[in-house]
Design a protein around this motif. Structure first.
Motif, PDB file in Angstrom:
ATOM      1  N   GLU A 197       0.816  -1.215   0.000  1.00 55.51           N
ATOM      2  CA  GLU A 197       0.000   0.000   0.000  1.00 55.51           C
ATOM      3  C   GLU A 197       0.853   1.269   0.000  1.00 55.51           C
ATOM      4  N   THR A 198       2.012   1.212   0.645  1.00 54.75           N
ATOM      5  CA  THR A 198       2.838   2.412   0.792  1.00 54.75           C
ATOM      6  C   THR A 198       4.071   2.397  -0.107  1.00 54.75           C
ATOM      7  N   ALA A 199       4.220   1.372  -0.930  1.00 54.77           N
ATOM      8  CA  ALA A 199       5.378   1.277  -1.827  1.00 54.77           C
ATOM      9  C   ALA A 199       5.106   2.033  -3.125  1.00 54.77           C
ATOM     10  N   VAL A 200       6.181   2.452  -3.792  1.00 49.92           N
ATOM     11  CA  VAL A 200       6.070   3.100  -5.101  1.00 49.92           C
ATOM     12  C   VAL A 200       6.979   2.379  -6.087  1.00 49.92           C
ATOM     13  N   PHE A 201       6.618   2.472  -7.359  1.00 56.78           N
ATOM     14  CA  PHE A 201       7.350   1.772  -8.423  1.00 56.78           C
ATOM     15  C   PHE A 201       7.621   2.743  -9.570  1.00 56.78           C
ATOM     16  N   ALA A 202       8.786   2.595 -10.190  1.00 60.69           N
ATOM     17  CA  ALA A 202       9.060   3.348 -11.411  1.00 60.69           C
ATOM     18  C   ALA A 202      10.013   2.535 -12.280  1.00 60.69           C
ATOM     19  N   SER A 203       9.779   2.590 -13.574  1.00 62.85           N
ATOM     20  CA  SER A 203      10.688   1.956 -14.521  1.00 62.85           C
ATOM     21  C   SER A 203      11.078   2.976 -15.584  1.00 62.85           C
ATOM     22  N   HIS A 204      12.297   2.841 -16.103  1.00 62.25           N
ATOM     23  CA  HIS A 204      12.822   3.746 -17.134  1.00 62.25           C
ATOM     24  C   HIS A 204      12.646   5.210 -16.714  1.00 62.25           C
ATOM     25  N   ILE A 205      12.925   5.470 -15.451  1.00 56.21           N
ATOM     26  CA  ILE A 205      12.716   6.805 -14.912  1.00 56.21           C
ATOM     27  C   ILE A 205      13.589   7.828 -15.657  1.00 56.21           C
ATOM     28  N   GLY A 206      12.972   8.924 -16.073  1.00 59.58           N
ATOM     29  CA  GLY A 206      13.707   9.956 -16.801  1.00 59.58           C
ATOM     30  C   GLY A 206      13.829   9.710 -18.286  1.00 59.58           C
ATOM     31  N   MET A 207      13.307   8.583 -18.765  1.00 59.12           N
ATOM     32  CA  MET A 207      13.366   8.246 -20.189  1.00 59.12           C
ATOM     33  C   MET A 207      11.998   8.471 -20.823  1.00 59.12           C
ATOM     34  N   PRO A 208      11.927   8.484 -22.158  1.00 56.99           N
ATOM     35  CA  PRO A 208      10.631   8.720 -22.820  1.00 56.99           C
ATOM     36  C   PRO A 208       9.554   7.713 -22.434  1.00 56.99           C
ATOM     37  N   ASP A 209       9.947   6.469 -22.125  1.00 58.00           N
ATOM     38  CA  ASP A 209       8.967   5.443 -21.765  1.00 58.00           C
ATOM     39  C   ASP A 209       8.856   5.248 -20.253  1.00 58.00           C
ATOM     40  N   GLU A 210       9.105   6.318 -19.516  1.00 53.71           N
ATOM     41  CA  GLU A 210       8.996   6.280 -18.051  1.00 53.71           C
ATOM     42  C   GLU A 210       7.610   5.809 -17.615  1.00 53.71           C
ATOM     43  N   HIS A 211       7.601   4.967 -16.571  1.00 51.98           N
ATOM     44  CA  HIS A 211       6.328   4.501 -15.995  1.00 51.98           C
ATOM     45  C   HIS A 211       6.437   4.610 -14.484  1.00 51.98           C
ATOM     46  N   VAL A 212       5.566   5.382 -13.887  1.00 52.78           N
ATOM     47  CA  VAL A 212       5.529   5.563 -12.436  1.00 52.78           C
ATOM     48  C   VAL A 212       4.186   5.052 -11.929  1.00 52.78           C
ATOM     49  N   GLU A 213       4.230   4.267 -10.855  1.00 56.33           N
ATOM     50  CA  GLU A 213       2.994   3.687 -10.319  1.00 56.33           C
ATOM     51  C   GLU A 213       3.006   3.721  -8.788  1.00 56.33           C
ATOM     52  N   THR A 214       1.943   4.258  -8.217  1.00 53.87           N
ATOM     53  CA  THR A 214       1.822   4.265  -6.754  1.00 53.87           C
ATOM     54  C   THR A 214       0.824   3.216  -6.257  1.00 53.87           C
ATOM     55  N   ASP A 215       0.064   2.629  -7.166  1.00 56.91           N
ATOM     56  CA  ASP A 215      -0.802   1.498  -6.831  1.00 56.91           C
ATOM     57  C   ASP A 215      -0.185   0.258  -7.475  1.00 56.91           C
ATOM     58  N   LEU A 216       0.657  -0.423  -6.719  1.00 60.60           N
ATOM     59  CA  LEU A 216       1.455  -1.498  -7.301  1.00 60.60           C
ATOM     60  C   LEU A 216       0.632  -2.702  -7.745  1.00 60.60           C
ATOM     61  N   ARG A 217      -0.569  -2.818  -7.256  1.00 66.17           N
ATOM     62  CA  ARG A 217      -1.409  -3.937  -7.697  1.00 66.17           C
ATOM     63  C   ARG A 217      -1.765  -3.821  -9.184  1.00 66.17           C
ATOM     64  N   LYS A 218      -1.697  -2.616  -9.712  1.00 70.36           N
ATOM     65  CA  LYS A 218      -1.976  -2.409 -11.139  1.00 70.36           C
ATOM     66  C   LYS A 218      -0.885  -3.000 -12.034  1.00 70.36           C
ATOM     67  N   LEU A 219       0.239  -3.364 -11.427  1.00 71.90           N
ATOM     68  CA  LEU A 219       1.347  -3.940 -12.193  1.00 71.90           C
ATOM     69  C   LEU A 219       1.140  -5.431 -12.445  1.00 71.90           C
ATOM     70  N   ARG A 220       0.195  -6.020 -11.770  1.00 74.14           N
ATOM     71  CA  ARG A 220      -0.042  -7.460 -11.915  1.00 74.14           C
ATOM     72  C   ARG A 220      -0.408  -7.805 -13.361  1.00 74.14           C
ATOM     73  N   GLY A 221       0.221  -8.845 -13.863  1.00 78.27           N
ATOM     74  CA  GLY A 221      -0.106  -9.337 -15.185  1.00 78.27           C
ATOM     75  C   GLY A 221       0.364  -8.471 -16.336  1.00 78.27           C
ATOM     76  N   ARG A 222       1.245  -7.514 -16.075  1.00 79.98           N
ATOM     77  CA  ARG A 222       1.714  -6.617 -17.126  1.00 79.98           C
ATOM     78  C   ARG A 222       2.839  -7.224 -17.956  1.00 79.98           C
ATOM     79  N   GLY A 223       3.322  -8.385 -17.561  1.00 86.56           N
ATOM     80  CA  GLY A 223       4.401  -9.027 -18.304  1.00 86.56           C
ATOM     81  C   GLY A 223       5.770  -8.699 -17.721  1.00 86.56           C
ATOM     82  N   GLU A 224       6.763  -9.462 -18.134  1.00 88.22           N
ATOM     83  CA  GLU A 224       8.107  -9.334 -17.562  1.00 88.22           C
ATOM     84  C   GLU A 224       8.782  -8.016 -17.917  1.00 88.22           C
ATOM     85  N   GLN A 225       8.495  -7.475 -19.098  1.00 90.52           N
ATOM     86  CA  GLN A 225       9.253  -6.334 -19.599  1.00 90.52           C
ATOM     87  C   GLN A 225       9.165  -5.113 -18.702  1.00 90.52           C
TER      88      GLN A 225
END
Length: 242
Positions: A197-225
């Protein structure tokens, strides 16, 4: 014989404007820039980040640091890369080696320096630190990495997630790096420790395909990439903020 200087430059998490002033100055005047990449066919992420800062006359040299675990093969690759850099330095010419994040935090630069120290101990090496990916994630999400006397644990993931599990049992902030294909398993651990609930996630931070997520459950099933070039910051509570 007069040798050139190797400049190791931490170039931050992905935004070219997060490279330090000193790093940009060196990159802009360095004739030889040696960039790491994961395979012969891959593009160099480091080159993509620094490209706008390079002199048009800069010679770009790509060296392969493969994503493999066999120690003997890795050491052979490191020695080959060090020999390549040595061939430049031995002509009395300087070389810059840009590396993602900070130079001495899970960086390919670490292995290059060690191999070069073995083969050319008299080489002059100057290291420029860089902004870490987790610092950039904290800035984007307003996540306090360390507060008061709160402890901070930095842990890389591995196929055996014991170290991550152990880290999540402690108080303070846990910085989870090098997640890759193990994202789902890490999410399971966060659920188990009631920290998702209190964790945050980010991938490719600072890049054009940056993805930031504060609801980590939304990451489920998104694939390995989505787990590649990603960071999770987890707040495991604190005993004292004084």
């Amino acid at each position: 014989m007069t040798f050139g200087t190797l400049y190791g430059i931490g170039i931050g998490p992905g935004d070219p404007d997060l490279i330090t002033v000193k790093g940009v100055r060196l990159l802009s005047r360095c004739r030889h820039v040696v960039v790491p990449k994961a395979s012969e066919s891959a593009d160099s992420v480091a080159l993509r980040i620094v490209k706008k800062h390079l002199n048009p006359l800069t010679e770009i040299h790509e060296v392969v640091f493969p994503m493999i675990t066999k120690r003997d093969e890795l050491m052979a690759r490191w020695r080959a890369s060090a020999a390549y850099v040595e061939s430049i330095l031995s002509r009395g010419e300087d070389a810059c080696f840009p590396t993602l994040g900070d130079t001495f935090l899970y960086s390919t630069y670490i292995y290059l320096v060690r191999a070069l120290r073995d083969t050319l101990p008299e080489a002059r090496i100057v290291t420029i630190p860089g902004v870490t990916a987790f610092s950039a994630v904290a800035a984007v999400t307003e996540f306090a990495i360390g507060e008061g006397k709160q402890s901070v644990t930095i842990v890389p993931t591995a196929d055996d997630l014991t170290s991550v599990s152990d880290a999540l049992r402690r108080n303070g902030t846990v910085v989870i790096m090098k997640i890759g294909k193990r994202l789902e398993a890490v999410l399971d651990l966060l659920e188990e420790r009631q920290a998702i609930e209190t964790a945050v996630f980010a991938s490719h931070i600072g890049m054009p395909d940056e993805h930031v997520e504060t609801d980590l459950r939304k990451l489920r099933g998104r694939g390995e990439q989505i787990g590649y070039l990603s960071i999770i910051l987890a707040n495991m509570g604190t005993e004292c903020l004084e």
